[in-house]
Design an enzyme around this catalytic site. Sequence first.
Site, mmCIF file in Angstrom:
data_model
loop_
_atom_site.group_PDB
_atom_site.id
_atom_site.type_symbol
_atom_site.label_atom_id
_atom_site.label_comp_id
_atom_site.label_asym_id
_atom_site.label_seq_id
_atom_site.Cartn_x
_atom_site.Cartn_y
_atom_site.Cartn_z
ATOM 1 N N HIS A 33 0.803 -1.210 0.000
ATOM 2 C CA HIS A 33 0.000 0.000 0.000
ATOM 3 C C HIS A 33 0.839 1.265 0.000
ATOM 4 O O HIS A 33 1.944 1.299 0.532
ATOM 5 C CB HIS A 33 -0.900 0.029 1.239
ATOM 6 C CG HIS A 33 -1.829 -1.122 1.335
ATOM 7 N ND1 HIS A 33 -2.282 -1.601 2.541
ATOM 8 C CD2 HIS A 33 -2.398 -1.913 0.391
ATOM 9 C CE1 HIS A 33 -3.101 -2.625 2.327
ATOM 10 N NE2 HIS A 33 -3.179 -2.825 1.037
ATOM 11 N N ASP A 92 -6.282 -5.657 -2.495
ATOM 12 C CA ASP A 92 -4.935 -6.167 -2.746
ATOM 13 C C ASP A 92 -4.918 -7.166 -3.899
ATOM 14 O O ASP A 92 -3.934 -7.239 -4.641
ATOM 15 C CB ASP A 92 -4.344 -6.766 -1.478
ATOM 16 C CG ASP A 92 -4.110 -5.695 -0.407
ATOM 17 O OD1 ASP A 92 -4.039 -4.503 -0.771
ATOM 18 O OD2 ASP A 92 -4.019 -6.051 0.769
ATOM 19 N N LYS A 148 5.788 5.662 7.611
ATOM 20 C CA LYS A 148 5.215 4.757 8.616
ATOM 21 C C LYS A 148 6.322 4.187 9.494
ATOM 22 O O LYS A 148 7.324 3.670 8.998
ATOM 23 C CB LYS A 148 4.474 3.601 7.944
ATOM 24 C CG LYS A 148 3.279 4.039 7.124
ATOM 25 C CD LYS A 148 2.643 2.878 6.387
ATOM 26 C CE LYS A 148 1.469 3.344 5.555
ATOM 27 N NZ LYS A 148 0.918 2.255 4.742
ATOM 28 N N TYR A 196 1.313 0.932 13.620
ATOM 29 C CA TYR A 196 2.166 1.871 12.901
ATOM 30 C C TYR A 196 1.724 3.302 13.127
ATOM 31 O O TYR A 196 0.545 3.600 13.193
ATOM 32 C CB TYR A 196 2.257 1.546 11.415
ATOM 33 C CG TYR A 196 0.987 1.256 10.673
ATOM 34 C CD1 TYR A 196 0.470 2.164 9.767
ATOM 35 C CD2 TYR A 196 0.315 0.047 10.852
ATOM 36 C CE1 TYR A 196 -0.688 1.891 9.050
ATOM 37 C CE2 TYR A 196 -0.842 -0.229 10.141
ATOM 38 C CZ TYR A 196 -1.340 0.702 9.249
ATOM 39 O OH TYR A 196 -2.486 0.432 8.549
#
Length: 184
Positions: free
Chosen positions: A63, A171, A72, A132
């Site tokens: 992503h 995905d 992140k 995250y």
Amino acid sequence: MSFEFIPTRLPEVLLIKPRIFGDNRGFFLESWQRDKFAVGGITLPMVQDNLSESTQGTLRGLHYQIQQAQGKLVQVLAGEVYDVAIDIRRHSPTFGQWVAERLSWENKHMLWVPPGFAHGFYVLSSTALFTYKCTDFYAPQYERSILWNDPDLAIPWPLVNGNPPALSRKDEAGLPLGQAEVYP
């Protein structure tokens, strides 16, 4: 120092090892401290924390947000994952290269994935709790996904028993890097 910042094969992606203070009662570690991370080269402000739980064989990614790019800081709170970052900055000398690290509750390592990189992880343990910190807010209208098994990337995902991963529809519909919208 409370953290060791280790450049990976892609120097902007950092493996972070926290200093762990432990005894027979357990342990203590700092997982984030703005000033110490700035010394390690991570100076962007963090604006959002996320937490996901996934079962073994789940692959989330790869992503990125084409606008409002997110850096992140990723960490596993329970279990183990195979974590991947891909440089998708077209004019970067490392465009299309990737790095992978095993992150687990046992090793307590973190990975810094800067803006301009796609990110994903595959769950190796029976379950994984994955957290995250992000440098920008989630913006679903800008989210993109690169195909996890793009043959040009040739990421050697350590698939449990060789079984295909559990993927979201998003995905499954990821694009190969050569067809994906990327950063300049």
